[in-house]
Design a protein around this motif. Sequence first.
Motif, short mmCIF file in Angstrom:
data_model
loop_
_atom_site.label_atom_id
_atom_site.label_comp_id
_atom_site.label_asym_id
_atom_site.label_seq_id
_atom_site.Cartn_x
_atom_site.Cartn_y
_atom_site.Cartn_z
N ALA A 7 37.06 41.09 55.78
CA ALA A 7 36.59 42.47 55.62
C ALA A 7 36.27 42.72 54.16
O ALA A 7 37.17 42.68 53.31
N GLY A 8 35.00 42.96 53.86
CA GLY A 8 34.59 43.31 52.50
C GLY A 8 34.48 44.82 52.39
O GLY A 8 33.62 45.43 53.02
N VAL A 9 35.38 45.44 51.63
CA VAL A 9 35.43 46.91 51.56
C VAL A 9 35.42 47.35 50.10
O VAL A 9 35.78 46.60 49.19
N ASP A 10 35.01 48.60 49.90
CA ASP A 10 35.04 49.23 48.59
C ASP A 10 35.70 50.59 48.76
O ASP A 10 35.07 51.52 49.27
N PRO A 11 36.98 50.74 48.36
CA PRO A 11 37.68 52.02 48.57
C PRO A 11 36.95 53.19 47.94
O PRO A 11 37.01 54.32 48.46
N ARG A 37 37.62 43.06 48.07
CA ARG A 37 36.94 44.24 47.53
C ARG A 37 35.81 43.80 46.60
O ARG A 37 35.83 44.03 45.41
N ALA A 38 34.83 43.12 47.22
CA ALA A 38 33.70 42.62 46.43
C ALA A 38 32.52 42.39 47.35
O ALA A 38 32.67 42.13 48.54
N TRP A 39 31.31 42.49 46.79
CA TRP A 39 30.08 42.12 47.50
C TRP A 39 29.23 41.25 46.57
O TRP A 39 29.03 41.60 45.41
N PRO A 40 28.70 40.12 47.08
CA PRO A 40 28.98 39.62 48.43
C PRO A 40 30.31 38.90 48.48
O PRO A 40 30.67 38.22 47.52
N PRO A 41 31.06 39.04 49.55
CA PRO A 41 32.34 38.32 49.65
C PRO A 41 32.11 36.83 49.86
O PRO A 41 31.10 36.42 50.42
N ASP A 42 33.03 36.02 49.38
CA ASP A 42 32.98 34.58 49.61
C ASP A 42 33.46 34.32 51.03
O ASP A 42 34.61 34.58 51.35
N PRO A 43 32.59 33.81 51.93
CA PRO A 43 32.99 33.68 53.33
C PRO A 43 34.14 32.72 53.55
O PRO A 43 34.95 32.91 54.44
N GLY A 44 34.21 31.67 52.72
CA GLY A 44 35.33 30.73 52.82
C GLY A 44 35.59 30.31 54.25
O GLY A 44 34.74 29.73 54.92
N GLU A 45 36.80 30.63 54.74
CA GLU A 45 37.20 30.23 56.08
C GLU A 45 36.90 31.30 57.13
O GLU A 45 37.44 31.28 58.24
N ALA A 46 36.02 32.26 56.81
CA ALA A 46 35.78 33.38 57.72
C ALA A 46 35.09 32.94 59.01
O ALA A 46 34.15 32.14 58.98
N ARG A 47 35.57 33.45 60.13
CA ARG A 47 34.87 33.30 61.41
C ARG A 47 33.79 34.36 61.50
O ARG A 47 32.70 34.09 61.98
N VAL A 48 34.09 35.57 61.04
CA VAL A 48 33.15 36.68 61.00
C VAL A 48 33.43 37.46 59.72
O VAL A 48 34.60 37.64 59.35
N THR A 49 32.39 37.90 59.05
CA THR A 49 32.54 38.78 57.89
C THR A 49 32.05 40.17 58.28
O THR A 49 30.99 40.32 58.88
N VAL A 50 32.85 41.19 57.93
CA VAL A 50 32.52 42.58 58.23
C VAL A 50 32.49 43.35 56.92
O VAL A 50 33.42 43.23 56.10
N THR A 51 31.45 44.14 56.70
CA THR A 51 31.40 44.95 55.50
C THR A 51 30.66 46.25 55.79
O THR A 51 29.97 46.37 56.81
N GLY A 52 30.83 47.22 54.90
CA GLY A 52 30.15 48.49 55.07
C GLY A 52 28.67 48.38 54.77
O GLY A 52 28.27 47.69 53.82
N LEU A 53 27.86 49.06 55.56
CA LEU A 53 26.41 49.01 55.35
C LEU A 53 26.04 49.53 53.97
O LEU A 53 25.12 49.03 53.32
N GLY A 54 26.79 50.52 53.47
CA GLY A 54 26.51 51.08 52.16
C GLY A 54 26.81 50.15 51.01
O GLY A 54 26.40 50.41 49.87
#
Length: 219
Positions: A7-11, A37-54
């Motif tokens: 989950a890539g988020v920005d509080p 808390r960064a874009w773009p997130p490093d996918p690494g071992e991610a099965r799915v990456t989720v982030t805010g459209l904004g």
Amino acid sequence: MQRVILAGVDPAAGGRAAADWAEDEAILRDLPVRVVRAWPPDPGEARVTVTGLGLVPEDTAARAEAPACPLILVPEAPARSNRTGGITLGVDARRPADAAIDFAFESARLRCLRLHAVHAWALPPSAAELPFAVPEEDRATWEDHEVQLLADALRPWRAKYPDVQVFQDVVLFTPSEALLHHSPHAALVVVGHRRGSAWGDTTRSLLRATTCPVAVVPS
């Protein structure tokens, strides 16, 4: 290495909807969540990456290459919840993106939702040379051919996911028009993408106007 839902988020920019989607995705797939808390997130071992459209500025989206794993972009106020409506899949029946089709079927199965497979087509160039309107018989013949192409593209996945209810839809629109038309009724719109290339017009149009999450799935 264990897979995770990333989950890539920005509080500072909200992002609660993306975090909620990531948590629910993790429950559905029985995987842990890792929050960055960064874009773009490093996918690494991610099965799915989720982030805010904004979190994805339009100029960034225009330049960005396809993600390394399925990337779900979630608007801050989705029109529907994660588990209502249906899964809408954009399919180019002439060049089907297998990874995107598989992800869409899997997403529909996990949520017990119907899959709406949309194939957009255009009249052949020869139609422009006709002196009058396209005869209805010719249009019906062309459309029947498109219907068969879509059925052929989906056949292996219908066999793999027999429990998923599928609605096949062949429409005389551009891909972006077709998907935007159906997005208000969808829990998720899924589009394929060729890795190593910039996001195309269809994806960028969806990101500008969608009211539902969009999954960009690399080929």
